[in-house]
Structures are given as structure tokens and as C-alpha cells.
Design an enzyme around this catalytic site. Structure first.
Site, short mmCIF file in Angstrom:
data_model
loop_
_atom_site.label_atom_id
_atom_site.label_comp_id
_atom_site.label_asym_id
_atom_site.label_seq_id
_atom_site.Cartn_x
_atom_site.Cartn_y
_atom_site.Cartn_z
N GLU A 21 0.84 -1.21 0.00
CA GLU A 21 0.00 0.00 0.00
C GLU A 21 0.87 1.26 0.00
OE1 GLU A 21 -3.72 0.28 2.24
OE2 GLU A 21 -2.87 2.03 3.28
N PHE A 23 0.66 5.86 -0.19
CA PHE A 23 -0.19 7.04 -0.01
C PHE A 23 0.31 8.15 -0.92
CE2 PHE A 23 3.17 7.59 3.19
CZ PHE A 23 3.58 8.91 2.96
N PRO A 24 -0.55 9.10 -1.31
CA PRO A 24 -0.13 10.19 -2.20
C PRO A 24 0.85 11.13 -1.50
CG PRO A 24 -2.52 9.95 -2.16
CD PRO A 24 -1.99 9.16 -1.01
N LYS A 26 2.99 14.51 -0.55
CA LYS A 26 2.49 15.88 -0.45
C LYS A 26 3.05 16.82 -1.50
CE LYS A 26 1.67 15.59 4.54
NZ LYS A 26 2.03 16.12 5.88
N HIS A 81 -8.39 3.36 -3.29
CA HIS A 81 -9.27 3.64 -2.17
C HIS A 81 -10.31 4.69 -2.58
CE1 HIS A 81 -6.44 2.30 1.33
NE2 HIS A 81 -6.19 1.61 0.22
N PRO A 158 -11.85 2.08 15.91
CA PRO A 158 -11.51 2.98 17.02
C PRO A 158 -12.72 3.62 17.69
CG PRO A 158 -9.98 3.31 15.21
CD PRO A 158 -11.01 2.33 14.72
N LYS A 182 -21.40 -5.64 4.76
CA LYS A 182 -20.60 -5.09 3.66
C LYS A 182 -20.25 -6.19 2.66
CE LYS A 182 -17.39 -2.94 6.21
NZ LYS A 182 -16.21 -2.08 6.51
#
Length: 327
Positions: A21, A23-24, A26, A81, A158, A182
Site C-alpha cells: 500500500e 499514499f499520495p 504531499k 481507495h 476505534p 458489507k
């Protein structure tokens, strides 16, 4: 190809699989640096890679662009996602159409985190209330075109974690029932929240199977890469951390290299236990770094760092060659 089908095929053949995985980043420089690293990591043969959407949908356009490039340029089966946060149905429709255009057939449907500066999650007016709504929407509007993954929480979401044991037991049971909804609505695989107590994950899988959830369940593995990052993430997610781990980290917390080395050691031991217990594959939260996740996979004997697979995705590469020939 639907990722869930690929994973089931691996399991049928006795192949332990893994995925990464990202993430984009910054900055533009960060994005430019990510792709060479991603290509290197993909050369080791993950079954798929996924890219996060960003808190509050803050990186939606960048996520879409990176996902498109992952599928087309990197040549890896990509799962994008998609969250409910600040997303009207019209926006989701646009995002899904862009995925279709790029050849992306897999979506991880999530509720998402609250936007920055907002403590509690709230649906936008006319938007989706939860991930279940998003799964139903995708299936209603696009039929079986997309493979859909959903999130699972071995220690409960959480928001459901509390100090009262009896209340937590009820909350946990409610979380499992919601997860079943789901899957029944069209979800085909589950990727879990990070955890550091392997027993909790294995019990979660048993609990899922006992209520009729039979799809692939991928453990989310997040190697410890820095002491501060580990403490922030586990605090934010309310993750249970065994005392033994905290005791080991305490004397080395100011030694960055020692923390990283321990992260690889711990991750390898956790994954060995999971595989020995019958877990068919691993989902590695890379944090856009290669050393820790590759170190763990190497320690497990799943890859050889010196000899990466030259063509881990032949079907996609063959498709590219066909497109060139007909262009």
C-alpha cells in the site's frame, strides 16, 4: 482482473501472496520519487498494490492520477481507495468512470477519516452515511465491473473501542455484523487495520468465519519505521501494543537505525506466526518506503532481494504489447 479472484487462485495453489500500500506524497518531488521506488518494489511480484484516498478526500485528484499511472505505467493490478468523506454520489460516479477509463477494476470502499480539524466524522448532506452505502452504490450503478474490498478491524473500529469490557464485547459483535453486511452487499475481500498482537487477528478471522464471512481476509502489516510515527499511529488507531514491544523499544527509541532494524525483526516474526497459522497472504503498509517491507518479505523467504522477478505481471505486460501492436 478482480483481485479477490487472484488471491483465491493463489490460495488454491498454495502460494503465499503479498501486496503493497502507498499514499499520495504531499509534493511533486515526492510523487516523482515514489514511482521509481514503486517500480522496484513491484519487480518482486506483489499480487496487487493500492493507493489511499487521503483524509477528508484531500488528495482525491492526486490519488486518481497515481492510481492511473500504477495501472498503466507500473503495470500492477491496482486497487484505488474511495471514501465517503466529503463525497457526493456525483463525485463518486466521476471517480469510478475515471477508473474504468484507466482500466482499474478494483476499489477499496471506506467510510474514511474526518476532514482535517474535525474530530467526529459526519456525512455531507445528500452523501453516503457509511462504507456499506458506498458498496451498495457501486454495485447498483456498476454491477460486477468492480472488485470491491472493504476494511476490517481485528480490535474493533476505534470509534467502538471502550474501557467497559461488556460494552466492548457488544461493540465488537456489532462490528462483525456490520462487516458481514458489507460483504453480503458486494464486498469480496477484507483488508484489516494494523495490529501488533497476532492472536487478536487470528481470533478475528475465526469470528468472521463463524458468522459466514468466507472471503479473503488480508492482515494489514505496518512495520515500525520510527518510534514517533509508531506511537502516533497506534495512539490514533487505539491499537493494542503488547508490553514486550514497548519494553524493547524504550531503550532504543532515540536510535533511528536500531528502531528500523527492530521493526523488520518484529514484522518478520509476526508474519511467520501468521503464515504458520494458515494466513494465506500479507498486505504491507509500506508508508512509501521499501526497505522495511522488502526486508520482512526477504526474511520470510518470499522474495530474494538480490534477484527480483523480472516480469511479475505478465498478463498486464502482454496486454500492453497487444495495445502497441494495434495502435
Amino acid at each position: 482482473m478482480k483481485i479477490a479472484q487472484k488471491l483465491e487462485e493463489c490460495t488454491k495453489n498454495g502460494q503465499v501472496y503479498f501486496s503493497f500500500e502507498y499514499f499520495p506524497p504531499k509534493t511533486e518531488e515526492g510523487v516523482n520519487n515514489l514511482f521509481p521506488r514503486m517500480k522496484k518494489m513491484v519487480s518482486y511480484g506483489p499480487q496487487f498494490c493500492d493507493i489511499t484516498w487521503g483524509a477528508g478526500g484531500s488528495t482525491a485528484d492526486l490519488t486518481q492520477d497515481i492510481a492511473n499511472r500504477m495501472q498503466k505505467e507500473v503495470g500492477i493490478e491496482t486497487m484505488m481507495h474511495l471514501t465517503c468523506t466529503n463525497m457526493m454520489p456525483e463525485k463518486v460516479t466521476v471517480a469510478l468512470e475515471k477508473c474504468k477509463e484507466a482500466g482499474i477494476e478494483n476499489i477499496l470502499a471506506l467510510r474514511g477519516d474526518p476532514p482535517k480539524g474535525q474530530e467526529k466524522w459526519e456525512a455531507v448532506e445528500g452523501g453516503f452515511e457509511c462504507a456499506l452505502d458506498l458498496v451498495k452504490f457501486i454495485r447498483e450503478k456498476h454491477g460486477d465491473f468492480f472488485g470491491i474490498g472493504v476494511a476490517g478491524y481485528p480490535e474493533a473500529h476505534p470509534d467502538a473501542i471502550c474501557d467497559d469490557p461488556e460494552q466492548f464485547k457488544k461493540n465488537y459483535a456489532g462490528e462483525l455484523e456490520y462487516l458481514k453486511k458489507k460483504i453480503d452487499a458486494g464486498g469480496q475481500m477484507i483488508i484489516t487495520q494494523l495490529f501488533y498482537d497476532v492472536g487478536n487477528f487470528l481470533q478475528f478471522v475465526k469470528d468472521c468465519r463463524n458468522i459466514g464471512i468466507n472471503c479473503p481476509i488480508l492482515p494489514g502489516i505496518m512495520p515500525i519505521q520510527s518510534y514517533g510515527g509508531f506511537m502516533r499511529m497506534t495512539g490514533f488507531c487505539k491499537t493494542k501494543v503488547p508490553q514486550e514491544i514497548l519494553d524493547t523499544l524504550e531503550p532504543i527509541k532515540d536510535n533511528a537505525e536500531a528502531v528500523k532494524a527492530y521493526g523488520i525483526h518484529l514484522g518478520t516474526q509476526m508474519c511467520k506466526t501468521l503464515i504458520e497459522a494458515g494466513t494465506p497472504g500479507l498486505h504491507m503498509y509500506s508508508l512509501n518506503q521499501d526497505k522495511a517491507v522488502l526486508g520482512i518479505l526477504n526474511g520470510l523467504g518470499l522474495i530474494s532481494i538480490e534477484e527480483p522477478t523480472k516480469n511479475p505481471t505478465p498478463a498486464i505486460e502482454d496486454k500492453k504489447e497487444e495495445e502497441k501492436a494495434t495502435a
